[in-house]
Design a protein around this motif. Structure first.
Motif, PDB file in Angstrom:
ATOM      1  N   ILE A 117      32.794  60.157  20.580  1.00  0.00           N
ATOM      2  CA  ILE A 117      31.763  60.056  19.548  1.00  0.00           C
ATOM      3  C   ILE A 117      31.753  61.299  18.675  1.00  0.00           C
ATOM      4  N   GLY A 118      32.018  62.450  19.286  1.00  0.00           N
ATOM      5  CA  GLY A 118      31.933  63.716  18.559  1.00  0.00           C
ATOM      6  C   GLY A 118      30.535  64.290  18.609  1.00  0.00           C
ATOM      7  N   ALA A 119      29.689  63.736  19.465  1.00  0.00           N
ATOM      8  CA  ALA A 119      28.314  64.217  19.630  1.00  0.00           C
ATOM      9  C   ALA A 119      27.860  63.829  21.036  1.00  0.00           C
ATOM     10  N   ASP A 120      27.044  64.681  21.615  1.00  0.00           N
ATOM     11  CA  ASP A 120      26.546  64.440  22.970  1.00  0.00           C
ATOM     12  C   ASP A 120      25.208  63.716  22.861  1.00  0.00           C
ATOM     13  N   ILE A 121      25.280  62.383  22.838  1.00  0.00           N
ATOM     14  CA  ILE A 121      24.070  61.584  22.682  1.00  0.00           C
ATOM     15  C   ILE A 121      23.762  60.885  24.001  1.00  0.00           C
ATOM     16  N   PRO A 122      22.537  60.469  24.216  1.00  0.00           N
ATOM     17  CA  PRO A 122      22.219  59.775  25.464  1.00  0.00           C
ATOM     18  C   PRO A 122      22.870  58.397  25.508  1.00  0.00           C
ATOM     19  N   PHE A 123      23.282  57.983  26.692  1.00  0.00           N
ATOM     20  CA  PHE A 123      23.810  56.631  26.862  1.00  0.00           C
ATOM     21  C   PHE A 123      23.523  56.158  28.277  1.00  0.00           C
ATOM     22  N   GLU A 124      23.504  54.843  28.432  1.00  0.00           N
ATOM     23  CA  GLU A 124      23.282  54.225  29.739  1.00  0.00           C
ATOM     24  C   GLU A 124      24.577  53.583  30.201  1.00  0.00           C
ATOM     25  N   LEU A 125      25.090  54.024  31.344  1.00  0.00           N
ATOM     26  CA  LEU A 125      26.309  53.438  31.896  1.00  0.00           C
ATOM     27  C   LEU A 125      25.979  52.102  32.547  1.00  0.00           C
ATOM     28  N   LYS A 126      26.640  51.041  32.101  1.00  0.00           N
ATOM     29  CA  LYS A 126      26.384  49.704  32.631  1.00  0.00           C
ATOM     30  C   LYS A 126      27.352  49.354  33.762  1.00  0.00           C
ATOM     31  N   SER A 127      28.629  49.620  33.550  1.00  0.00           N
ATOM     32  CA  SER A 127      29.639  49.345  34.569  1.00  0.00           C
ATOM     33  C   SER A 127      30.931  50.022  34.154  1.00  0.00           C
ATOM     34  N   SER A 128      31.861  50.113  35.092  1.00  0.00           N
ATOM     35  CA  SER A 128      33.158  50.708  34.784  1.00  0.00           C
ATOM     36  C   SER A 128      34.226  50.058  35.644  1.00  0.00           C
ATOM     37  N   SER A 129      35.447  50.170  35.192  1.00  0.00           N
ATOM     38  CA  SER A 129      36.579  49.627  35.932  1.00  0.00           C
ATOM     39  C   SER A 129      37.828  50.382  35.518  1.00  0.00           C
ATOM     40  N   THR A 130      38.897  50.181  36.247  1.00  0.00           N
ATOM     41  CA  THR A 130      40.185  50.738  35.861  1.00  0.00           C
ATOM     42  C   THR A 130      41.199  49.597  35.743  1.00  0.00           C
ATOM     43  N   TRP A 131      42.150  49.775  34.870  1.00  0.00           N
ATOM     44  CA  TRP A 131      43.215  48.797  34.710  1.00  0.00           C
ATOM     45  C   TRP A 131      44.456  49.538  34.232  1.00  0.00           C
ATOM     46  N   THR A 132      45.586  48.874  34.212  1.00  0.00           N
ATOM     47  CA  THR A 132      46.845  49.520  33.865  1.00  0.00           C
ATOM     48  C   THR A 132      47.436  48.879  32.623  1.00  0.00           C
ATOM     49  N   ALA A 133      47.713  49.691  31.623  1.00  0.00           N
ATOM     50  CA  ALA A 133      48.419  49.239  30.424  1.00  0.00           C
ATOM     51  C   ALA A 133      49.916  49.523  30.602  1.00  0.00           C
ATOM     52  N   GLY A 134      50.724  48.849  29.822  1.00  0.00           N
ATOM     53  CA  GLY A 134      52.167  49.073  29.890  1.00  0.00           C
ATOM     54  C   GLY A 134      52.919  47.936  30.542  1.00  0.00           C
ATOM     55  N   PHE A 135      52.275  46.767  30.677  1.00  0.00           N
ATOM     56  CA  PHE A 135      52.934  45.617  31.290  1.00  0.00           C
ATOM     57  C   PHE A 135      53.408  44.628  30.219  1.00  0.00           C
ATOM     58  N   THR A 136      54.605  44.124  30.407  1.00  0.00           N
ATOM     59  CA  THR A 136      55.136  43.007  29.626  1.00  0.00           C
ATOM     60  C   THR A 136      55.798  42.089  30.641  1.00  0.00           C
ATOM     61  N   LEU A 137      54.993  41.265  31.304  1.00  0.00           N
ATOM     62  CA  LEU A 137      55.444  40.513  32.466  1.00  0.00           C
ATOM     63  C   LEU A 137      55.178  39.023  32.293  1.00  0.00           C
ATOM     64  N   VAL A 138      56.146  38.213  32.707  1.00  0.00           N
ATOM     65  CA  VAL A 138      56.020  36.755  32.674  1.00  0.00           C
ATOM     66  C   VAL A 138      56.548  36.216  33.996  1.00  0.00           C
ATOM     67  N   ALA A 139      55.828  35.283  34.593  1.00  0.00           N
ATOM     68  CA  ALA A 139      56.246  34.708  35.869  1.00  0.00           C
ATOM     69  C   ALA A 139      57.590  34.003  35.722  1.00  0.00           C
ATOM     70  N   GLU A 140      58.405  34.107  36.764  1.00  0.00           N
ATOM     71  CA  GLU A 140      59.728  33.478  36.720  1.00  0.00           C
ATOM     72  C   GLU A 140      59.637  31.954  36.732  1.00  0.00           C
ATOM     73  N   GLN A 141      58.534  31.418  37.254  1.00  0.00           N
ATOM     74  CA  GLN A 141      58.258  29.987  37.209  1.00  0.00           C
ATOM     75  C   GLN A 141      56.783  29.786  36.877  1.00  0.00           C
ATOM     76  N   PHE A 142      56.489  28.704  36.168  1.00  0.00           N
ATOM     77  CA  PHE A 142      55.098  28.378  35.851  1.00  0.00           C
ATOM     78  C   PHE A 142      54.575  27.232  36.694  1.00  0.00           C
ATOM     79  N   SER A 143      55.440  26.629  37.495  1.00  0.00           N
ATOM     80  CA  SER A 143      54.989  25.556  38.378  1.00  0.00           C
ATOM     81  C   SER A 143      55.951  25.417  39.548  1.00  0.00           C
ATOM     82  N   VAL A 144      55.391  25.004  40.659  1.00  0.00           N
ATOM     83  CA  VAL A 144      56.169  24.661  41.851  1.00  0.00           C
ATOM     84  C   VAL A 144      55.536  23.400  42.422  1.00  0.00           C
ATOM     85  N   GLY A 145      56.248  22.287  42.318  1.00  0.00           N
ATOM     86  CA  GLY A 145      55.691  21.040  42.811  1.00  0.00           C
ATOM     87  C   GLY A 145      54.425  20.657  42.062  1.00  0.00           C
ATOM     88  N   ARG A 146      53.336  20.513  42.814  1.00  0.00           N
ATOM     89  CA  ARG A 146      52.060  20.100  42.239  1.00  0.00           C
ATOM     90  C   ARG A 146      51.148  21.284  41.915  1.00  0.00           C
TER      91      ARG A 146
END
Length: 570
Positions: free
Chosen positions: A279-308
């Motif tokens: 923000i460039g300023a120290d303003i009040p805020f309320e933390l609602k939730s947080s999580s972590t995730w990983t960027a840098g993936f370019t992935l596709v499943a080798e199959q989209f179906s098996v049987g049913r």
């Protein structure tokens, strides 16, 4: 059978699939281990194609009313910090103006439903309501699929269901015709099938390439301290960190993504510092939730179906979220699969229909992950000169130069009608490809084409209505020009036999020169997902064969008959 289809995963893809299947009269049970719909914002951009699918099931207007206020322009803007220097801005129309804007820009955004910026936080409850409004659809939260097996006739699933206010804890065994894994990147369904991702994992970039921290917070004072016009996305390039802050509701709720430094563990103090730096300023805020995730993936499943068992959404492909393509590709998976499941369950389909899901959607996933990777490289590898943060003439020159690049990048990543609307299935077993070159498949330009396999071109009709609103829920035979009146009167011949193959076929006659020129054929067979199955100027055995092929049946042994021919519209 306890039901026709079991869906594992009640996120946006699973809920959209359940909603459409329910509307098609298919019995569905959805199981998700979460206690309810999402409470932490994730996907924040609905593509034009996603909005078109929402229109098909009757919710596009509802979704377009959610998220940012109707007069809030969802601009993408770049800053040194939110209270610091603005480097570049891509202006976009507010939701109240979006449809009229799309009409004025139909030469580039040929759609009735331009993109809409709205978090899945708001979209999921709408999809849940639509799914549950169908008596054939039941959605269960706090319910974990722990085992499944399949044979030639059915899939058997074991579900552990936690106690809730509405039910006691229990373990259920359920049998269905098909199982769909919409259970995300760590998909239990995909792993149980032994299906692996293929592609690039763990790419490192200055931004959008590594471990990311996502913080959902409430800070309405941002609008007070910022000297700039509000934006939907605030990209900040600080001296110590880069951040992406997305406005969730335009009232002070934001989601911030920053790339974590090596061995860093996010805590309350680091979160406070990161928010203040962006923000460039120290303003009040309320933390609602947080999580972590990983960027840098370019992935596709080798199959989209098996049987049913089929995979859709993040269970089938994993993106770095630049361009907002992961969630939207998943919605397209579900739209592609829904009508095929209906045809298979109702006994209309041939063997090739089940195979066609992977044949069509896996290339689409490879295409879209490649686009997303290019967008991530464009922003993630950008080296911002240190002079950008200094005062004086050198700083102004550096900021102007960086701004020029960011303006170019913003258009490249966010003005992408070609990505949204250009998916095509010309190599599908369900279509016979036409000779001649395809239209270009580029990110920033969409060239309408009615070649078999392509999305049916959209047009506004003379009365101001959308062409898509004339299509049926099943297959549609679009008759252009003078062909329609005669075709609709036929009770024998190819059209009659096609209606036996496609019992839900809707015949639509539109006597409009513009439509005839757009589709370049007197007759066009359009699938339930709005992709072209066939076009021609004669209703003959070729048309009959196309109708059979469109539902995966071998077009063999078709008796010849009198052709119904009309002058070419081309």
């Amino acid at each position: 059978m306890d039901c026709d289809v079991i869906i594992v995963g009640g996120g946006p893809v699973g809920l959209f699939l359940a909603a459409e299947l329910g509307q098609r009269g298919i019995s569905v049970e959805v199981f998700d281990c979460k206690p309810g719909t999402s409470t932490h914002p994730a996907a924040n951009a609905n593509s034009a194609r996603t909005m078109e699918h929402f229109r098909r099931i009757g919710i596009s207007s509802t979704v377009r009313s959610l998220g940012l206020p109707r007069d809030y322009a969802p601009d993408v803007a770049y800053f040194t910090s939110i209270v610091g220097h603005e480097l570049a801005r891509l202006s976009q129309p507010a939701s109240r103006d979006a449809v009229e804007w799309a009409k004025a820009h139909s030469f580039t955004w040929a759609t009735a439903e331009p993109p809409h910026r709205c978090s899945q936080l708001y979209v999921e409850p709408v999809l849940l309501n639509v799914a549950r409004s169908n008596t054939t659809c039941r959605v269960h939260f706090s319910a974990t699929v722990v085992e499944f097996s399949q044979n030639d006739e059915a899939v058997e699933v074991t579900v552990e269901m936690d106690a809730t206010a509405a039910r006691p804890a229990q373990t259920r065994t359920i049998t269905a015709r098909y199982l769909i894994g919409c259970d995300g990147p760590r998909s239990f369904v995909r792993k149980s099938l032994g299906v692996r991702y293929e592609g690039v994992a763990g790419e490192k970039r200055e931004f959008m390439g590594g471990q990311m921290s996502a913080v959902y917070f409430y800070a309405p004072d941002i609008y007070r301290v910022s000297p700039h016009a509000p934006a939907w996305q605030y990209w900040t390039f600080g001296q110590k960190q880069r951040a992406l802050i997305i406005a969730v509701d335009g009232q002070g709720h934001f989601i911030m993504n920053v790339q974590m430094r090596d061995d860093e563990v996010p805590d309350d103090e680091s979160v406070r510092r990161r928010v203040a730096e962006a923000i460039g300023a120290d303003i009040p805020f309320e933390l609602k939730s947080s999580s972590t995730w990983t960027a840098g993936f370019t992935l596709v499943a080798e199959q989209f179906s098996v049987g049913r068992v089929f995979l859709a959404g993040d269970a089938a492909h994993l993106f770095t979220p630049t361009g907002g393509l992961g969630y939207n590709t998943g919605i397209e998976d579900a739209a592609n699969l829904a009508w095929k499941l209906e045809a298979m369950i109702k006994g209309i389909a041939g063997e090739a229909l089940a195979i066609s899901y992977e044949a069509e959607r896996r290339p689409a996933a490879l295409r879209n992950t490649a686009f997303a990777r290019g967008f991530a490289d464009s922003i993630g590898h950008l080296q911002v000169p240190a002079e950008t943060h200094v005062n004086g003439a050198s700083g102004e020159a550096a900021r102007a130069a960086v701004g020029d690049y960011l303006a170019f990048h913003a258009t490249a990543e966010f003005v992408i009608p070609g990505v949204h609307l250009g998916t095509r299935y010309e190599s599908s077993p369900l279509v016979e490809a036409e000779p001649g070159p395809q239209s270009p498949d580029t990110a920033n330009l969409y060239v309408p084409s009615a070649r078999p396999g392509h999305r049916a071109p959209h047009a506004w009709l003379a009365d101001g209505a959308s062409l898509y609103d004339r299509f049926g829920a099943g297959f549609t035979l679009l008759c252009t020009g003078s062909a329609g009146a005669s075709a609709e009167g036929q009770c024998e011949g190819p059209l009659h036999r096609a209606k036996v193959t496609l019992p839900d076929l809707t015949v639509v006659h539109i006597d409009d020169v513009h439509i005839a020129e757009l589709y370049k054929a007197a007759f066009v067979l359009i699938r339930p997902d709005q992709h072209v199955a066939w076009r021609g100027d004669v209703l003959n055995t070729s048309f009959e064969s196309a109708a059979l092929r469109a539902v995966g049946r071998a077009p063999e042994g078709i008796a010849s008959s009198t052709d119904v021919a009309y002058p070419s519209a081309a």
